[in-house]
Design a protein around this motif. Sequence first.
Motif, mmCIF file in Angstrom:
data_model
loop_
_atom_site.group_PDB
_atom_site.id
_atom_site.type_symbol
_atom_site.label_atom_id
_atom_site.label_comp_id
_atom_site.label_asym_id
_atom_site.label_seq_id
_atom_site.Cartn_x
_atom_site.Cartn_y
_atom_site.Cartn_z
ATOM 1 N N LEU A 72 11.489 -2.522 -0.737
ATOM 2 C CA LEU A 72 12.296 -3.904 -0.898
ATOM 3 C C LEU A 72 11.672 -5.184 -1.236
ATOM 4 N N LEU A 73 10.334 -5.245 -0.961
ATOM 5 C CA LEU A 73 9.684 -6.340 -1.303
ATOM 6 C C LEU A 73 9.403 -6.361 -2.920
ATOM 7 N N ASP A 74 9.132 -5.200 -3.368
ATOM 8 C CA ASP A 74 8.766 -4.864 -4.843
ATOM 9 C C ASP A 74 9.878 -5.177 -5.626
ATOM 10 N N GLU A 75 11.107 -5.147 -5.121
ATOM 11 C CA GLU A 75 12.242 -5.433 -5.922
ATOM 12 C C GLU A 75 12.738 -6.726 -5.698
ATOM 13 N N THR A 76 11.887 -7.593 -4.755
ATOM 14 C CA THR A 76 12.382 -9.163 -4.698
ATOM 15 C C THR A 76 11.709 -9.970 -5.871
ATOM 16 N N PRO A 77 12.754 -10.674 -6.499
ATOM 17 C CA PRO A 77 12.044 -11.705 -7.348
ATOM 18 C C PRO A 77 11.133 -12.745 -6.917
ATOM 19 N N VAL B 97 6.223 -19.717 -9.008
ATOM 20 C CA VAL B 97 5.567 -18.646 -9.266
ATOM 21 C C VAL B 97 5.400 -18.163 -10.726
ATOM 22 N N ASP B 98 6.919 -17.815 -11.000
ATOM 23 C CA ASP B 98 7.198 -17.021 -12.045
ATOM 24 C C ASP B 98 6.712 -17.857 -13.311
ATOM 25 N N SER B 99 7.025 -19.275 -13.316
ATOM 26 C CA SER B 99 6.582 -19.854 -14.266
ATOM 27 C C SER B 99 5.115 -20.424 -14.304
ATOM 28 N N TRP B 100 4.415 -19.853 -13.505
ATOM 29 C CA TRP B 100 2.863 -20.376 -13.257
ATOM 30 C C TRP B 100 2.048 -19.840 -14.628
ATOM 31 N N GLY B 101 2.524 -18.678 -14.877
ATOM 32 C CA GLY B 101 1.560 -17.996 -16.030
ATOM 33 C C GLY B 101 1.894 -16.608 -16.264
ATOM 34 N N LEU C 95 1.675 -12.926 -14.812
ATOM 35 C CA LEU C 95 1.340 -12.423 -13.371
ATOM 36 C C LEU C 95 1.097 -10.822 -13.815
ATOM 37 N N ASP C 96 -0.046 -10.473 -13.013
ATOM 38 C CA ASP C 96 -0.524 -9.157 -13.320
ATOM 39 C C ASP C 96 -0.002 -8.194 -12.030
ATOM 40 N N GLY C 97 0.370 -8.875 -10.747
ATOM 41 C CA GLY C 97 0.676 -8.171 -10.019
ATOM 42 C C GLY C 97 0.798 -8.545 -8.633
ATOM 43 N N VAL C 98 1.861 -8.155 -7.620
ATOM 44 C CA VAL C 98 1.976 -8.545 -6.444
ATOM 45 C C VAL C 98 1.630 -7.492 -5.458
ATOM 46 N N ASN C 99 0.416 -7.873 -4.496
ATOM 47 C CA ASN C 99 0.182 -7.070 -3.386
ATOM 48 C C ASN C 99 -0.108 -7.690 -2.207
ATOM 49 N N VAL C 100 0.386 -7.276 -1.128
ATOM 50 C CA VAL C 100 0.451 -7.743 0.229
ATOM 51 C C VAL C 100 -0.561 -7.151 0.747
ATOM 52 N N VAL C 101 -1.429 -7.807 1.915
ATOM 53 C CA VAL C 101 -2.460 -7.340 2.590
ATOM 54 C C VAL C 101 -2.080 -7.918 3.829
ATOM 55 N N VAL C 102 -1.932 -6.911 4.700
ATOM 56 C CA VAL C 102 -1.709 -7.156 6.409
ATOM 57 C C VAL C 102 -2.921 -7.142 7.094
#
Length: 149
Positions: A111-116, A121-125, A127-134
């Motif tokens: 669900l998170l992976d599909e969330t834009p 953030v999108d216009s920052w530069g 982006l190579d990946g989004v990873n959540v660490v809990v």
Amino acid sequence: MTPLSNSIDHLTQTFRESGLRVTHQRLEIYRELMEARDHPTAEQLYRRLRGRIPTLSLDTVYRTLTTLVTHGMVKRLETVESQARFDTTRQRHHHIICKRCNEIMDFHWPLLDETPLPGEVDSWGRLDGVNVVVYGVCARCLAGDAQPT
Ligand SMILES: [Zn+2]
Ligand SMILES: [Zn+2]
């Protein structure tokens, strides 16, 4: 989910696609990491591989991991430990880390992976990946706390 092939042919292909020269040691290091479930350190990988590859040096393991990180095939995990832990990037997943025993568990969050991402953030530069660490304390450590010493 389709099973990932660990065959040498498939791995060779993965290396070529990433623009990397294929060597026996690189393949073995990558395969060992792919099959490990515990997010090992470079030293742990070295200890596991050295029986199979007597000519391997710890330095080669470090250098290979760095190369694979640069090519996006391996991820260096940010943990509170002094030694970096490693993971392959073949399957998208996130991590949960126990602050006590340092166990790192994978989890999936489609669900998170599909969330834009938010616009800023999108216009920052690039982006190579989004990873959540809990972070937290795992059930085993919590159970240990409850027992009288
Ligand atoms: Zn724990
Ligand atoms: Zn992982």
